[in-house]
Design an enzyme around this catalytic site. Structure first.
Site, PDB file in Angstrom:
ATOM      1  N   ASN A   1       0.833  -1.203   0.000  1.00  0.00           N
ATOM      2  CA  ASN A   1       0.000   0.000   0.000  1.00  0.00           C
ATOM      3  C   ASN A   1       0.864   1.247   0.000  1.00  0.00           C
ATOM      4  O   ASN A   1       1.909   1.297   0.651  1.00  0.00           O
ATOM      5  CB  ASN A   1      -1.021  -0.009   1.146  1.00  0.00           C
ATOM      6  CG  ASN A   1      -0.417  -0.243   2.512  1.00  0.00           C
ATOM      7  OD1 ASN A   1       0.512  -1.033   2.668  1.00  0.00           O
ATOM      8  ND2 ASN A   1      -0.944   0.439   3.511  1.00  0.00           N
TER       9      ASN A   1
ATOM     10  N   GLU B   1       0.441   5.255   0.554  1.00  0.00           N
ATOM     11  CA  GLU B   1      -0.502   6.285   1.045  1.00  0.00           C
ATOM     12  C   GLU B   1      -0.104   7.674   0.552  1.00  0.00           C
ATOM     13  O   GLU B   1       0.959   7.878  -0.031  1.00  0.00           O
ATOM     14  CB  GLU B   1      -0.562   6.210   2.574  1.00  0.00           C
ATOM     15  CG  GLU B   1      -1.112   4.870   3.035  1.00  0.00           C
ATOM     16  CD  GLU B   1      -1.347   4.777   4.541  1.00  0.00           C
ATOM     17  OE1 GLU B   1      -0.900   5.669   5.293  1.00  0.00           O
ATOM     18  OE2 GLU B   1      -1.982   3.788   4.957  1.00  0.00           O
TER      19      GLU B   1
ATOM     20  N   CYS C   1      -4.194   0.688  -2.291  1.00  0.00           N
ATOM     21  CA  CYS C   1      -3.996  -0.563  -1.545  1.00  0.00           C
ATOM     22  C   CYS C   1      -2.927  -1.437  -2.216  1.00  0.00           C
ATOM     23  O   CYS C   1      -2.685  -1.332  -3.425  1.00  0.00           O
ATOM     24  CB  CYS C   1      -5.287  -1.364  -1.508  1.00  0.00           C
ATOM     25  SG  CYS C   1      -6.589  -0.637  -0.514  1.00  0.00           S
TER      26      CYS C   1
ATOM     27  N   GLU D   1      -3.130  -4.611  -2.919  1.00  0.00           N
ATOM     28  CA  GLU D   1      -3.681  -5.552  -3.902  1.00  0.00           C
ATOM     29  C   GLU D   1      -3.794  -4.901  -5.273  1.00  0.00           C
ATOM     30  O   GLU D   1      -3.463  -5.491  -6.303  1.00  0.00           O
ATOM     31  CB  GLU D   1      -5.065  -6.044  -3.466  1.00  0.00           C
ATOM     32  CG  GLU D   1      -5.070  -6.846  -2.183  1.00  0.00           C
ATOM     33  CD  GLU D   1      -5.203  -6.001  -0.918  1.00  0.00           C
ATOM     34  OE1 GLU D   1      -4.742  -4.842  -0.902  1.00  0.00           O
ATOM     35  OE2 GLU D   1      -5.778  -6.515   0.057  1.00  0.00           O
TER      36      GLU D   1
ATOM     37  N   CYS E   1     -10.061  -5.163   0.748  1.00  0.00           N
ATOM     38  CA  CYS E   1     -11.181  -4.235   0.923  1.00  0.00           C
ATOM     39  C   CYS E   1     -12.146  -4.334  -0.269  1.00  0.00           C
ATOM     40  O   CYS E   1     -11.833  -4.946  -1.297  1.00  0.00           O
ATOM     41  CB  CYS E   1     -10.665  -2.804   1.080  1.00  0.00           C
ATOM     42  SG  CYS E   1     -10.168  -2.045  -0.478  1.00  0.00           S
TER      43      CYS E   1
ATOM     44  N   CYS F   1     -10.842  -3.145  -3.655  1.00  0.00           N
ATOM     45  CA  CYS F   1      -9.901  -4.105  -4.259  1.00  0.00           C
ATOM     46  C   CYS F   1     -10.641  -5.318  -4.814  1.00  0.00           C
ATOM     47  O   CYS F   1     -10.287  -5.833  -5.871  1.00  0.00           O
ATOM     48  CB  CYS F   1      -8.853  -4.536  -3.243  1.00  0.00           C
ATOM     49  SG  CYS F   1      -7.613  -3.260  -2.957  1.00  0.00           S
TER      50      CYS F   1
HETATM   51  N1  THU Z   1      -5.178  -1.444   2.679  1.00  0.00           N
HETATM   52  C1  THU Z   1      -4.667  -2.281   1.729  1.00  0.00           C
HETATM   53  O1  THU Z   1      -3.552  -2.089   1.240  1.00  0.00           O
HETATM   54  N2  THU Z   1      -5.436  -3.335   1.348  1.00  0.00           N
HETATM   55  C2  THU Z   1      -6.675  -3.604   1.838  1.00  0.00           C
HETATM   56  O2  THU Z   1      -7.352  -4.475   1.324  1.00  0.00           O
HETATM   57  C3  THU Z   1      -7.165  -2.872   2.991  1.00  0.00           C
HETATM   58  C4  THU Z   1      -6.482  -1.603   3.284  1.00  0.00           C
HETATM   59  C5  THU Z   1      -4.382  -0.279   3.079  1.00  0.00           C
HETATM   60  C6  THU Z   1      -4.964   1.039   2.651  1.00  0.00           C
HETATM   61  C7  THU Z   1      -4.371   1.971   3.663  1.00  0.00           C
HETATM   62  O3  THU Z   1      -3.095   2.376   3.202  1.00  0.00           O
HETATM   63  C8  THU Z   1      -4.211   1.114   4.904  1.00  0.00           C
HETATM   64  O4  THU Z   1      -4.274  -0.233   4.472  1.00  0.00           O
HETATM   65  C9  THU Z   1      -5.281   1.356   5.974  1.00  0.00           C
HETATM   66  O5  THU Z   1      -6.551   1.253   5.450  1.00  0.00           O
END
Ligand code: THU
Length: 160
Positions: A62, A64, A73, A75, A112, A115
């Site tokens: 991920n 940000e 994310c 994925e 999530c 994704c």
């Molecule tokens: N995140 C992911 O990388 N994948 C997911 O399926 C759930 C959330 C990341 C997004 C964000 O950077 C952090 O986790 C908190 O939500």
């Protein structure tokens, strides 16, 4: 009115040690990718790894952003990279591992909703199911045999 029932079945492994060796190795690659997450805002690091039918492994984490919704994310970082670099390849497996810098995550962390929608596009594109193994930092690993099990009543091109 009549009910319309949707059921999904998942497999649960008690730990990474129970996984088939090839999946365990892939999970270790996802864990290493997880360390490359850029997550200064959530302190929640996620790593994903995909193995393709050309034997390439693509990983993602991920990423940000100070403008929160601009982040991505793990994925989607991984699957978009795979689609961009190997557009003809099929995805054999996807594995995911998540770790919080604030507390221990030992329950499986599924992808999530956004994704799931992104992933199902590639399952439809390749006309074969993409099994997904997901876990926290340690503990149980869950397996979905198909993205469709994670996203019942999915939206795809057949609706367009
Ligand atoms: N995140 C992911 O990388 N994948 C997911 O399926 C759930 C959330 C990341 C997004 C964000 O950077 C952090 O986790 C908190 O939500």
């Amino acid at each position: 009115m009549k009910p319309f029932k949707v059921t999904s079945t998942f497999e649960v492994y008690e730990s990474i040690e129970e996984l088939p060796e090839v999946i365990r190795d892939l999970m270790k690659q996802a864990m290493r990718a997880r360390d490359n997450a850029y997550a200064p805002y959530s302190q929640f690091k996620v790593g994903a790894a995909l193995v393709l039918n050309n034997n390439e492994v693509v990983t993602g984490s991920n990423q940000e952003n100070a403008s929160y919704p601009s982040g991505l994310c793990a994925e989607r970082t991984a699957i978009y990279y795979a689609g961009a670099k190997y557009p003809e390849a099929q995805i054999n497996y996807m594995v995911i591992s998540a770790k919080s810098m604030k507390h221990k995550v030992d329950a499986p962390v599924p992808p999530c909703g956004a994704c799931r929608q992104a992933l199902v596009e590639y399952e439809v594109k390749q006309k074969s199911e993409i099994p997904v193994f997901f876990m926290g930092e340690s503990g149980q690993v869950m397996k979905a045999n198909s993205i469709k099990d994670l996203l019942p009543l999915m939206f795809d091109k057949t609706a367009l």
